[in-house]
Design a protein around this motif. Structure first.
Motif, PDB file in Angstrom:
ATOM      1  N   GLY A  72       1.059  -1.309  -0.561  1.00 28.47           N
ATOM      2  CA  GLY A  72      -0.231  -0.169   0.181  1.00 28.47           C
ATOM      3  C   GLY A  72       1.110   0.842   0.230  1.00 28.47           C
ATOM      4  O   GLY A  72       1.970   1.459   1.041  1.00 28.47           O
ATOM      5  N   ASN A  73       0.624   2.662  -0.023  1.00 26.04           N
ATOM      6  CA  ASN A  73       1.480   3.402  -0.557  1.00 26.04           C
ATOM      7  C   ASN A  73       1.448   3.788   0.660  1.00 26.04           C
ATOM      8  O   ASN A  73       2.480   4.699   1.132  1.00 26.04           O
ATOM      9  N   ILE A  74       0.583   4.343   1.253  1.00 27.06           N
ATOM     10  CA  ILE A  74       0.975   4.578   2.892  1.00 27.06           C
ATOM     11  C   ILE A  74       2.382   3.789   3.801  1.00 27.06           C
ATOM     12  O   ILE A  74       2.576   4.029   4.529  1.00 27.06           O
ATOM     13  N   ALA A  75       2.475   2.145   3.545  1.00 24.52           N
ATOM     14  CA  ALA A  75       3.563   1.494   3.460  1.00 24.52           C
ATOM     15  C   ALA A  75       5.002   1.754   3.291  1.00 24.52           C
ATOM     16  O   ALA A  75       5.550   1.032   3.346  1.00 24.52           O
ATOM     17  N   GLY A  76       4.726   2.536   1.764  1.00 25.52           N
ATOM     18  CA  GLY A  76       5.049   3.056   1.298  1.00 25.52           C
ATOM     19  C   GLY A  76       6.094   1.524  -0.170  1.00 25.52           C
ATOM     20  O   GLY A  76       6.371   2.808  -0.385  1.00 25.52           O
ATOM     21  N   ALA A  77       4.848   1.425  -0.666  1.00 20.71           N
ATOM     22  CA  ALA A  77       5.040   1.167  -1.268  1.00 20.71           C
ATOM     23  C   ALA A  77       5.159   2.056  -2.968  1.00 20.71           C
ATOM     24  O   ALA A  77       4.056   2.706  -3.175  1.00 20.71           O
ATOM     25  N   GLY A  78       6.785   2.042  -3.499  1.00 24.58           N
ATOM     26  CA  GLY A  78       5.894   3.489  -4.939  1.00 24.58           C
ATOM     27  C   GLY A  78       5.009   2.732  -6.326  1.00 24.58           C
ATOM     28  O   GLY A  78       4.706   3.838  -6.238  1.00 24.58           O
ATOM     29  N   ILE A  79       4.476   1.491  -6.353  1.00 21.35           N
ATOM     30  CA  ILE A  79       4.187   1.033  -7.030  1.00 21.35           C
ATOM     31  C   ILE A  79       3.272   0.110  -6.368  1.00 21.35           C
ATOM     32  O   ILE A  79       3.672  -0.977  -6.295  1.00 21.35           O
ATOM     33  N   ALA A  80       1.882   0.544  -5.683  1.00 20.75           N
ATOM     34  CA  ALA A  80       1.544  -0.136  -5.097  1.00 20.75           C
ATOM     35  C   ALA A  80       0.136  -1.082  -6.018  1.00 20.75           C
ATOM     36  O   ALA A  80       0.642  -2.179  -5.052  1.00 20.75           O
ATOM     37  N   ALA A  81       0.175  -0.851  -6.649  1.00 24.52           N
ATOM     38  CA  ALA A  81      -1.058  -1.618  -7.862  1.00 24.52           C
ATOM     39  C   ALA A  81       0.106  -3.144  -7.837  1.00 24.52           C
ATOM     40  O   ALA A  81      -1.398  -3.993  -8.169  1.00 24.52           O
ATOM     41  N   HIS A  82       0.957  -3.073  -8.127  1.00 26.08           N
ATOM     42  CA  HIS A  82       1.519  -4.502  -8.514  1.00 26.08           C
ATOM     43  C   HIS A  82       2.842  -4.725  -7.718  1.00 26.08           C
ATOM     44  O   HIS A  82       3.817  -3.933  -7.086  1.00 26.08           O
ATOM     45  N   LEU A  83       2.701  -5.884  -7.136  1.00 27.02           N
ATOM     46  CA  LEU A  83       3.122  -5.974  -5.272  1.00 27.02           C
ATOM     47  C   LEU A  83       4.906  -7.094  -6.347  1.00 27.02           C
ATOM     48  O   LEU A  83       4.874  -7.238  -7.561  1.00 27.02           O
ATOM     49  N   HIS A  84       5.494  -6.286  -5.389  1.00 22.75           N
ATOM     50  CA  HIS A  84       7.358  -7.031  -5.517  1.00 22.75           C
ATOM     51  C   HIS A  84       8.098  -6.708  -4.266  1.00 22.75           C
ATOM     52  O   HIS A  84       8.022  -6.468  -3.393  1.00 22.75           O
ATOM     53  N   GLN A  85       9.091  -7.937  -4.428  1.00 23.20           N
ATOM     54  CA  GLN A  85       9.685  -7.681  -2.696  1.00 23.20           C
ATOM     55  C   GLN A  85      10.902  -7.261  -3.144  1.00 23.20           C
ATOM     56  O   GLN A  85      11.904  -7.894  -4.445  1.00 23.20           O
TER      57      GLN A  85
END
Length: 183
Positions: free
Chosen positions: A130-143
């Motif tokens: 999610g965006n609030i958790a810091g995901a730069g691109i939240a719509a596509h999961l990435h490790q």
């Protein structure tokens, strides 16, 4: 200190504390999400477009059946890899069992491969959901798989707005791809 606060147009309300402040207003661009995909759909998703490129152009290190390993275009450290499922899903709980297994296996293989060719002293692993958790691109999961070495962090990125990288992305991709175990 008071003169400094007045120059910034701040009145210094409150009691001084023991902390010094390092102001980084250039980071507001990241916080506001400028340059991120405009929508969360597949047509606008770089992680959906990358597998359509050839490996060198897309910085792909390895392609699996359900997921792939790719260099981060904006790495935190040299060798910063991402493991992405091909399927456009945002949440870890939306992965199938096969996708979950392959993301985990590719992460382990990436760590082994990096240890072989660059000898990191540690790793940061993580997924920001999610965006609030810091995901730069939240719509596509990435490790994220970030190799770490003693002394690899300093004030240059914060103060000088510069990150020193010891190797070009293409060279890093070639080195990791060549060392990736063949199936």
């Amino acid at each position: 200190m008071a003169d400094h606060d007045e120059r910034l147009g701040q009145d210094g309300v409150g009691e001084p504390d023991a902390f010094e402040r390092l102001w980084t207003p250039h980071r507001i661009v990241y916080i506001k999400g400028e340059g991120k995909p405009a929508t969360g759909d597949e047509a606008d998703c770089p992680f959906c477009r990358i597998p359509q490129m050839d490996d060198v152009e897309g910085l792909i290190v390895h392609r699996g059946e359900h997921a792939y390993a790719v260099l981060n275009l904006y790495p935190y450290n040299a060798g910063h890899l991402l493991v992405c499922p091909y399927r456009h899903v945002a949440d870890y709980t939306d992965l199938t069992d096969e996708e979950t297994l392959e993301v985990a296996e590719l992460t382990k293989t990436a760590m082994r491969t990096m240890r072989e060719v660059t000898s990191p002293q540690g790793f940061n692993l993580g997924m920001n959901q999610g965006n609030i958790a810091g995901a730069g691109i939240a719509a596509h999961l990435h490790q994220h798989i970030v190799p770490r070495w003693g002394g690899d962090a300093n004030f240059l990125p914060v103060i000088g707005q510069t990150k020193t990288m010891p190797q070009l992305l293409g060279d890093t991709r070639d080195m990791l791809a060549a060392a990736w175990p063949k199936e």
